[in-house]
Design a protein around this motif. Structure first.
Motif, PDB file in Angstrom:
ATOM      1  N   GLU A 107       0.807  -1.228   0.000  1.00 36.21           N
ATOM      2  CA  GLU A 107       0.000   0.000   0.000  1.00 36.21           C
ATOM      3  C   GLU A 107       0.837   1.273   0.000  1.00 36.21           C
ATOM      4  O   GLU A 107       0.392   2.307  -0.485  1.00 36.21           O
ATOM      5  N   THR A 108       2.046   1.196   0.521  1.00 31.02           N
ATOM      6  CA  THR A 108       2.891   2.388   0.566  1.00 31.02           C
ATOM      7  C   THR A 108       4.015   2.362  -0.475  1.00 31.02           C
ATOM      8  O   THR A 108       4.783   3.317  -0.566  1.00 31.02           O
ATOM      9  N   CYS A 109       4.096   1.305  -1.257  1.00 29.17           N
ATOM     10  CA  CYS A 109       5.153   1.163  -2.269  1.00 29.17           C
ATOM     11  C   CYS A 109       5.027   2.252  -3.333  1.00 29.17           C
ATOM     12  O   CYS A 109       3.952   2.480  -3.877  1.00 29.17           O
TER      13      CYS A 109
ATOM     14  N   VAL B  58       5.883  -3.845  -4.880  1.00 22.90           N
ATOM     15  CA  VAL B  58       6.828  -4.814  -4.332  1.00 22.90           C
ATOM     16  C   VAL B  58       6.145  -6.112  -3.906  1.00 22.90           C
ATOM     17  O   VAL B  58       5.043  -6.111  -3.384  1.00 22.90           O
ATOM     18  N   GLU B  59       6.857  -7.213  -4.173  1.00 21.37           N
ATOM     19  CA  GLU B  59       6.479  -8.534  -3.690  1.00 21.37           C
ATOM     20  C   GLU B  59       7.738  -9.165  -3.110  1.00 21.37           C
ATOM     21  O   GLU B  59       8.819  -9.026  -3.670  1.00 21.37           O
ATOM     22  N   VAL B  60       7.579  -9.850  -1.987  1.00 23.54           N
ATOM     23  CA  VAL B  60       8.709 -10.539  -1.370  1.00 23.54           C
ATOM     24  C   VAL B  60       8.709 -11.979  -1.873  1.00 23.54           C
ATOM     25  O   VAL B  60       7.772 -12.731  -1.634  1.00 23.54           O
ATOM     26  N   LEU B  61       9.752 -12.346  -2.601  1.00 24.71           N
ATOM     27  CA  LEU B  61       9.883 -13.702  -3.135  1.00 24.71           C
ATOM     28  C   LEU B  61      10.416 -14.669  -2.086  1.00 24.71           C
ATOM     29  O   LEU B  61      10.018 -15.828  -2.044  1.00 24.71           O
ATOM     30  N   ASP B  62      11.333 -14.183  -1.269  1.00 22.17           N
ATOM     31  CA  ASP B  62      11.963 -15.026  -0.255  1.00 22.17           C
ATOM     32  C   ASP B  62      11.933 -14.283   1.081  1.00 22.17           C
ATOM     33  O   ASP B  62      12.809 -13.465   1.358  1.00 22.17           O
ATOM     34  N   PRO B  63      10.922 -14.538   1.923  1.00 24.16           N
ATOM     35  CA  PRO B  63      10.814 -13.808   3.189  1.00 24.16           C
ATOM     36  C   PRO B  63      11.912 -14.142   4.204  1.00 24.16           C
ATOM     37  O   PRO B  63      12.111 -13.411   5.151  1.00 24.16           O
TER      38      PRO B  63
ATOM     39  N   ARG C 217      17.325   0.293   3.228  1.00 25.48           N
ATOM     40  CA  ARG C 217      17.760   1.684   3.403  1.00 25.48           C
ATOM     41  C   ARG C 217      17.463   2.541   2.179  1.00 25.48           C
ATOM     42  O   ARG C 217      17.262   3.738   2.294  1.00 25.48           O
ATOM     43  N   GLY C 218      17.412   1.918   1.000  1.00 21.19           N
ATOM     44  CA  GLY C 218      17.167   2.673  -0.221  1.00 21.19           C
ATOM     45  C   GLY C 218      15.704   2.885  -0.560  1.00 21.19           C
ATOM     46  O   GLY C 218      15.372   3.657  -1.449  1.00 21.19           O
ATOM     47  N   CYS C 219      14.803   2.226   0.144  1.00 19.59           N
ATOM     48  CA  CYS C 219      13.370   2.349  -0.155  1.00 19.59           C
ATOM     49  C   CYS C 219      12.892   3.756   0.197  1.00 19.59           C
ATOM     50  O   CYS C 219      12.936   4.153   1.363  1.00 19.59           O
ATOM     51  N   PRO C 220      12.400   4.512  -0.784  1.00 18.29           N
ATOM     52  CA  PRO C 220      12.016   5.906  -0.528  1.00 18.29           C
ATOM     53  C   PRO C 220      10.803   6.053   0.381  1.00 18.29           C
ATOM     54  O   PRO C 220      10.631   7.086   1.014  1.00 18.29           O
ATOM     55  N   THR C 221       9.963   5.033   0.473  1.00 16.03           N
ATOM     56  CA  THR C 221       8.762   5.131   1.302  1.00 16.03           C
ATOM     57  C   THR C 221       8.844   4.254   2.552  1.00 16.03           C
ATOM     58  O   THR C 221       7.851   4.152   3.285  1.00 16.03           O
ATOM     59  N   ARG C 222       9.980   3.622   2.771  1.00 18.28           N
ATOM     60  CA  ARG C 222      10.162   2.726   3.920  1.00 18.28           C
ATOM     61  C   ARG C 222       9.096   1.630   3.943  1.00 18.28           C
ATOM     62  O   ARG C 222       8.586   1.254   4.991  1.00 18.28           O
ATOM     63  N   SER C 223       8.776   1.116   2.765  1.00 13.43           N
ATOM     64  CA  SER C 223       7.770   0.060   2.637  1.00 13.43           C
ATOM     65  C   SER C 223       8.332  -1.322   2.925  1.00 13.43           C
ATOM     66  O   SER C 223       7.585  -2.281   2.998  1.00 13.43           O
ATOM     67  N   ILE C 224       9.640  -1.424   3.085  1.00 12.51           N
ATOM     68  CA  ILE C 224      10.284  -2.719   3.344  1.00 12.51           C
ATOM     69  C   ILE C 224      10.926  -2.642   4.730  1.00 12.51           C
ATOM     70  O   ILE C 224      11.529  -1.640   5.094  1.00 12.51           O
TER      71      ILE C 224
END
Length: 106
Positions: free
Chosen positions: A52-54, A76-81, A96-103
């Motif tokens: 939702e925030t990606c 974004v989808e997580v292939l390997d959690p 650290r590089g995610c601009p929206t801190r969605s990860i």
């Protein structure tokens, strides 16, 4: 300086992002990097993403394609959690590089 093999502006930005994060900072006791939970390399890493925030920047996919992908809408989808230890640093850089801190990782 960006290596000549990096062809696109996004490749150049990713290179600068990854090279701007020296690992020695984490070895300094009491530093922010040493206490940052995304810097842990011992044990199991668990990866979470919030679609939702990606912002569809795709930085995570370029940094760790074994762990992240995008759905039909580009989110974004997580292939390997629970990625293997050799991918932990790539995942941390993606976080650290995610601009929206969605990860996030635990």
């Amino acid at each position: 300086m960006v290596p000549a093999r990096l062809g696109t502006p996004l490749d150049a930005r990713l290179y600068r992002l990854s090279s701007a994060l020296p690992d020695d900072r984490a070895r300094v006791a009491g530093s922010a990097a040493a206490t940052d939970p995304t810097r842990r390399s011992v044990g199991i890493m668990r990866v979470y993403a919030t679609k939702e925030t990606c912002a569809v920047a795709s930085l995570c996919v370029y940094q760790a394609p074994e762990v992240f992908d995008q759905d039909e809408e580009g989110q974004v989808e997580v292939l390997d959690p629970e990625p293997p230890a050799e991918l932990h640093e790539d995942v941390r850089i993606a976080v650290r590089g995610c601009p929206t801190r969605s990860i996030r990782v635990e």
